[in-house]
Design an enzyme around this catalytic site. Structure first.
Site, PDB file in Angstrom:
ATOM      1  N   ASN A 112       0.824  -1.220   0.000  1.00 15.66           N
ATOM      2  CA  ASN A 112       0.000   0.000   0.000  1.00 15.66           C
ATOM      3  C   ASN A 112       0.853   1.264   0.000  1.00 15.66           C
ATOM      4  OD1 ASN A 112      -1.985  -1.883   0.194  1.00 15.66           O
ATOM      5  ND2 ASN A 112      -2.722  -1.288   2.223  1.00 15.66           N
ATOM      6  N   THR A 157     -15.282  37.908 -31.981  1.00 21.08           N
ATOM      7  CA  THR A 157     -16.079  37.411 -30.858  1.00 21.08           C
ATOM      8  C   THR A 157     -17.257  36.688 -31.508  1.00 21.08           C
ATOM      9  OG1 THR A 157     -17.610  39.266 -30.616  1.00 21.08           O
ATOM     10  CG2 THR A 157     -15.480  39.475 -29.483  1.00 21.08           C
ATOM     11  N   HIS A 158     -17.697  35.623 -30.894  1.00 22.59           N
ATOM     12  CA  HIS A 158     -18.765  34.782 -31.473  1.00 22.59           C
ATOM     13  C   HIS A 158     -18.371  34.258 -32.852  1.00 22.59           C
ATOM     14  CE1 HIS A 158     -21.483  36.675 -28.460  1.00 22.59           C
ATOM     15  NE2 HIS A 158     -20.787  37.763 -28.766  1.00 22.59           N
ATOM     16  N   SER A 280      -4.809  12.492 -47.585  1.00 22.34           N
ATOM     17  CA  SER A 280      -6.036  11.701 -47.523  1.00 22.34           C
ATOM     18  C   SER A 280      -5.824  10.433 -48.337  1.00 22.34           C
ATOM     19  CB  SER A 280      -7.188  12.513 -48.108  1.00 22.34           C
ATOM     20  OG  SER A 280      -8.222  11.646 -48.543  1.00 22.34           O
ATOM     21  N   ASN A 288      -4.211  17.546 -44.516  1.00 15.31           N
ATOM     22  CA  ASN A 288      -5.052  17.729 -43.325  1.00 15.31           C
ATOM     23  C   ASN A 288      -4.207  18.010 -42.080  1.00 15.31           C
ATOM     24  OD1 ASN A 288      -7.389  17.093 -44.844  1.00 15.31           O
ATOM     25  ND2 ASN A 288      -6.894  14.924 -44.647  1.00 15.31           N
ATOM     26  N   TYR A 319      -6.927   1.608   2.858  1.00 15.83           N
ATOM     27  CA  TYR A 319      -6.667   1.121   1.503  1.00 15.83           C
ATOM     28  C   TYR A 319      -7.843   0.292   0.989  1.00 15.83           C
ATOM     29  CZ  TYR A 319      -4.882  -1.458  -2.453  1.00 15.83           C
ATOM     30  OH  TYR A 319      -4.753  -1.991  -3.708  1.00 15.83           O
ATOM     31  N   GLN A 324      -6.485   0.703  -7.255  1.00 17.31           N
ATOM     32  CA  GLN A 324      -5.584   0.208  -8.302  1.00 17.31           C
ATOM     33  C   GLN A 324      -5.945   0.815  -9.662  1.00 17.31           C
ATOM     34  OE1 GLN A 324      -4.231  -3.933  -8.254  1.00 17.31           O
ATOM     35  NE2 GLN A 324      -5.343  -4.243 -10.142  1.00 17.31           N
ATOM     36  N   LYS A 327      -4.283   3.958 -11.496  1.00 14.33           N
ATOM     37  CA  LYS A 327      -3.021   3.948 -12.248  1.00 14.33           C
ATOM     38  C   LYS A 327      -3.258   4.082 -13.750  1.00 14.33           C
ATOM     39  CE  LYS A 327      -1.432   0.149 -10.321  1.00 14.33           C
ATOM     40  NZ  LYS A 327      -0.568  -0.921  -9.761  1.00 14.33           N
TER      41      LYS A 327
HETATM   42  N1  ARG Z   1      -1.683  -3.224  -7.267  1.00 10.40           N
HETATM   43  C1  ARG Z   1      -2.081  -2.661  -6.021  1.00 10.40           C
HETATM   44  C2  ARG Z   1      -2.597  -1.223  -6.208  1.00 10.40           C
HETATM   45  O1  ARG Z   1      -2.264  -0.606  -7.193  1.00 10.40           O
HETATM   46  C3  ARG Z   1      -0.931  -2.640  -5.077  1.00 10.40           C
HETATM   47  C4  ARG Z   1      -1.331  -2.612  -3.650  1.00 10.40           C
HETATM   48  C5  ARG Z   1      -1.917  -3.919  -3.273  1.00 10.40           C
HETATM   49  N2  ARG Z   1      -2.304  -3.907  -1.901  1.00 10.40           N
HETATM   50  C6  ARG Z   1      -3.164  -4.781  -1.399  1.00 10.40           C
HETATM   51  N3  ARG Z   1      -3.443  -4.684  -0.164  1.00 10.40           N
HETATM   52  N4  ARG Z   1      -3.724  -5.699  -2.136  1.00 10.40           N
HETATM   53  O2  ARG Z   1      -3.327  -0.745  -5.409  1.00 10.40           O
END
Ligand code: ARG
Length: 429
Positions: A112, A157-158, A280, A288, A319, A324, A327
């Site tokens: 975490n 404008t516009h 094109s 283009n 957590y 996850q 990401k």
């Molecule tokens: N892949 C997990 C994430 O991005 C990593 C952390 C995992 N932690 C857990 N307690 N399962 O959150």
């Protein structure tokens, strides 16, 4: 997949469920694998400083972390679905190479805080790039604002012809915009510049972890003090970073829109070098401006990512695996956004004005505002001056240079105050 870090005997592992849990995680973790390695090094140093690792164990871990980073960069090590995630891969590799020292590295840390710190370092890196690209774009715009200050350009404008403007005013707008965006990216970087490593699962540990050391070793501006807040900041900081990126992409979207219009035959004010256009597949006549269209569209990735992260954050404290998914959102936003911003400074350097077309698009009505204000300056109440200046018979003046030269209000064509913008830009470093 290799053995799971947390696997205990007697607990059945279902491959399909594992696949669902991991999702695209190993692939995403490639993005910040090197930051995860850096943070692992700092963590190991911290463990040595409190007597959990010997100096020899630390040395072997540092050596293998460096080797893993090299192998990852060269492609000799591939982070793939042999592993549950990047964090497991690091521990597995260290254990394979250095045995017990590898088995000790996770003392006092959790995935975490591991994912938090790696993400945090990644966000800082990306925000620094956003800031640098905005600064560079502002620099180009500012230089061209000075060089092309007197070049007349219709002001709309516009999307209707309004008053005479100038290339200088157009450039100065983007200069100031991208200065603001650089400031915002820098401020956001400073805001997220807090070390979450050592918060463990979100509740700290029964060890005097040397969090001040890891903060300094990783180059963080401050310690993120509260172990529980470190978890709460996941997603919240990602959103702030996406918002800073969005600010730049919003300006880029509108700039690209201008160029999309200005490069059309209907306007014809701007020519793009051929390398910024594509042909094109069916229409032999076409060139283009796809580059500026994709630049314009990149804002949507940031807007979507912001929404995705925001939706994930409907959670109690602590957590949750939901996080996850934040990401993929940040990779998508910064991937698209930085790819667009990286091309921007050169695009700004290379675009060419077509002064004849710009001048031809100026029409007598565009001096009516100048006239009304001239009459008002001579003492007529503005509303009366406005009425008189609305009469097309009075639109005699058609001298764009004179109109621009008289536009002395601060920030207007004759008083661009580029020096003030230059000072702000210099203050950014
Ligand atoms: N892949 C997990 C994430 O991005 C990593 C952390 C995992 N932690 C857990 N307690 N399962 O959150």
């Amino acid at each position: 997949m290799s053995d799971l870090l947390w696997q205990k005997s007697g607990v059945k592992v279902d491959a399909r469920i594992q696949q669902f849990l991991a999702g695209e995680d190993v692939v995403l973790d490639r993005e910040f694998f090197l930051f995860d390695i850096d943070a692992s090094r700092a963590h190991a140093q911290g463990l040595q400083r409190i007597g959990i690792l010997s100096a020899d164990e630390l040395a072997s871990l540092e050596r293998e972390l460096a080797a893993l980073a090299d192998d990852f960069r060269s492609g000799a090590f591939v982070l793939d679905d042999r592993f549950e995630d990047g964090h497991s891969a690091i521990e597995a590799r260290l254990t394979e190479r250095v045995g017990d020292a590898g088995r000790k590295i996770h003392t006092g840390r959790s995935r975490n805080d591991q994912v938090l710190v790696a993400t945090r370092l990644w966000l800082k890196d990306r925000l620094a790039r956003v800031a640098a690209l905005c600064r560079e774009s502002a620099q180009v715009a500012l230089a061209r604002a000075g060089a092309e200050a007197a070049l007349p350009l219709p002001g709309y404008t516009h999307l209707q012809r309004a008053v005479v403007s100038s290339a200088g005013m157009w450039w100065a707008a983007w200069a100031e915009g991208f200065i603001d965006d650089a400031v915002r990216a820098g401020d956001t970087l400073a805001w997220v510049d807090a070390n979450p490593l050592g918060s463990a699962a979100g509740y700290g540990v029964n060890l005097p972890l040397d969090r001040d050391h890891t903060t300094a070793a990783l180059g963080f501006g401050r310690l993120q003090v509260s172990a529980a807040y470190a978890q709460l900041s996941r997603g919240k900081f990602e959103m702030a970073a996406i918002e800073a990126l969005s600010s730049a992409l919003l300006d880029l979207r509108r700039l690209a829109w201008d160029l999309s219009l200005f490069t059309s035959a209907e306007f014809g004010f701007v020519a793009l070098p051929a390398e910024y256009t594509t042909g094109s597949s069916i229409m032999p006549n076409k060139r283009n401006p796809d580059v500026i269209e994709l630049m314009r569209a990149s804002y949507s990735a940031a807007a979507a990512a912001r929404t995705e992260v925001e939706q994930l954050l409907s959670l109690p404290s602590g957590y949750h695996r939901d996080l996850q998914f934040s990401k993929g959102a940040i990779f998508h936003a910064f991937g698209r956004g930085l790819a667009a911003l990286e091309l921007l400074p050169d695009l700004l350097r290379n675009l060419e004005w077509r002064p004849d077309a710009m001048r031809a698009a100026l029409e007598p009505s565009m001096y009516a505002t100048d006239l009304a204000i001239d009459l008002a300056r001579e003492g007529l109440p503005f509303r009366e001056a406005y009425r008189q200046a609305a009469d097309p018979a009075r639109w005699a003046q058609v001298d764009p240079e004179a109109s621009l030269a008289a536009r002395v209000s601060p920030g207007a064509a004759a008083e661009l105050r580029l020096d003030a913008l230059q000072r702000r830009l210099q203050a950014l470093g």
